[in-house]
Design an enzyme around this catalytic site. Structure first.
Site: not given
Ligand code: PLA
Length: 461
Positions: A190, A271, A307
């Site tokens: 991510w 995570d 989610k």
């Molecule tokens: N960790 C991972 C692996 C994630 O994909 C995301 C969110 C988070 C943590 C953080 O989520 P939160 O803080 O909202 O609880 N990833 C998303 C959104 C869904 C983003 O980038 O913020 C994504 O589209 O990858």
């Protein structure tokens, strides 16, 4: 030096150094104050100089959230946002779960008399560590109803600002109190991970994870890299539904990873942003974490309800630190409070009250699992539909990874140019690494996406 208790000593020295710098600065500025009174008076008539921020350069948009900004600007009626991982219904609409609506209704009507602690109808501050009942229930959800670690009070759980906030608080805690300052994150991962941990004060390195040739796990590379990491290094692991690749280790591979990490004394930092979204089962998706907790060792877990409960904007999550003894966990919690208090003081009450209301009630919990499974199943159906649509078009390439990958995303293998082409010609928005959010797709939009992929692959291979 720099280990355990000593590192706290280092921090005290650093803190008092910072305080004396601040004191010197205040002294200097009060002297300057009297000298500058005249000058300031002459300026009160108006200020026409350059901005002191004139040198600030425009920053690029976030690689994921910026996709939504570009999408919002596009007037096309066929536009499709497959960038951010946000669940949409078959009608392409955001979804608030029925059980969440019901919980909110209960909170508004103040029917939660049984909740022993504050609920969101009361707009008081929460404690620094958040809503106690939320923390307790979140730990059970992650580690299991009768987890020995919880029973022995070896776990401290603090409510944080969703998954991101939990990762950040965990990162800051490790940077202050853990002897190893290097965290290994998977390649790829991510996009926010390296930024969160660098700003938390850790040094970020990567370990091999994904093999583009097989579109699967580079298990050999992963083991080699973890084996050669310095003893004690922190390792970030996606608990399930790896983002962006959709590739998870099998239970047997997890067991090998666990053995290697424990023997090399590597610190697992999980995570867990998609519990229940990968398989549709909350317990199955927690298996990797529970495997590491069952061996009695220590680890960190960042949990998000964005989610799985659709509480994206409520920013509800939790950080758990599993320690090897109850007294350690209690001291760790006292230090987590010192990380949180100057950062945002205490977390918001509403979302945590919703989660606690659902988790504490058997009927509501069951209703949630049914709705969660329906979301997970719809995503799996979309995988099959997209795969079938590409096969029907005879699109060159093996697209079986679409149905093999797990969770919210498909890592398509499309390159930057192909993504840009699909956005320009088909108004399909996705991250430039070729990741698409399957949760943003519906039966109606699958053909449009399949047309776009087919055109991109045949024209720009
Ligand atoms: N960790 C991972 C692996 C994630 O994909 C995301 C969110 C988070 C943590 C953080 O989520 P939160 O803080 O909202 O609880 N990833 C998303 C959104 C869904 C983003 O980038 O913020 C994504 O589209 O990858």
């Amino acid at each position: 030096m720099g280990h355990g208790v000593e590192s706290f000593g280092d921090n005290s020295v650093a803190a008092s150094r910072r305080l004396s710098t601040l004191a010197r600065h205040l002294e200097a500025s009060s002297m300057a104050e009297s000298e500058n009174v005249g000058l300031r008076r002459s300026l009160t008539s108006g200020f026409d100089g350059d901005s002191v921020f004139a040198h600030v350069v425009k920053a690029p948009e976030d690689p994921i959230l910026g996709v939504t900004i570009a999408y919002n600007k596009d007037p096309s009626p066929v536009k499709l946002n497959l960038g951010v991982g946000a669940y949409r219904t078959e009608e392409g609409k955001p979804l608030v779960l029925n059980v969440v609506r019901r919980a909110e209704q209960l909170l508004i009507n103040d029917r939660q008399a049984k909740l022993s602690v504050l609920v969101s109808r009361v707009k008081e501050y929460l404690p620094i560590v958040g809503l106690a009942e939320f923390n307790k229930l979140s730990a059970k959800l992650m580690f299991g109803e009768d987890s020995p670690a919880i029973r022995k009070n070896r776990v401290t759980t603090v409510q944080c600002l969703s998954g991101t906030g939990s990762l950040r608080v965990g990162g800051e805690f490790l940077a202050r109190h853990y002897h190893q300052k290097t965290i290994y994150i998977p390649q790829p991962t991510w996009g926010n991970h390296p930024k969160v941990f660098t700003l938390a004060g850790l040094s970020v390195k990567t370990y091999r994870y994904y093999d583009p040739a097989t579109r699967g796990l580079n298990f050999k590379g992963l083991l080699e890299d973890l084996d050669s990491a310095p003893s004690g290094a922190i390792v970030l692991l996606h608990a399930c539904a790896h983002n962006p690749t959709g590739v998870d280790p099998t239970p047997e591979q997890w067991e090998k990873i666990r053995q290697l990490m424990r023997s090399r004394k590597l610190m697992p930092f999980f995570d867990s942003a998609y519990q229940g979204f990968a398989s549709g089962s909350l317990d199955v998706d927690a298996q990797a974490v529970r495997m590491f907790v069952a061996d009695g060792g220590e680890c960190l877990v960042a949990q998000s309800y964005a989610k799985n409960m659709g509480l994206y904007g409520e920013r509800v999550g939790a950080l758990s630190i599993v320690c090897n003894a109850a007294d350690v966990a209690s001291r760790v919690e006292s230090q987590l409070k010192l990380v949180i208090r100057p950062m945002y003081s205490n977390p918001p009450i509403h979302g945590a009250s919703i989660v606690a209301t659902i988790l504490r009630d058997k009927n509501m919990f069951n209703e949630w699992t049914v709705e969660l499974k329906a979301m997970a199943d719809r995503i799996i159906t979309m995988r099959q539909k997209l795969f079938d649509a590409l096969r029907a078009r005879g699109t060159p390439g093996d697209w079986s990874h679409i149905i093999k990958q797990i969770g919210m995303f498909t890592f398509t293998g499309l390159n930057k140019e192909q993504v840009a082409f699909m956005t320009k010609e088909y108004h399909i928005y996705m991250t430039s690494d070729g990741r698409i959010s399957m949760a943003g797709l519906s039966s109606k939009t699958v053909p449009h996406l399949a047309d776009a992929i087919h055109a991109a692959v045949t024209r720009l291979s």
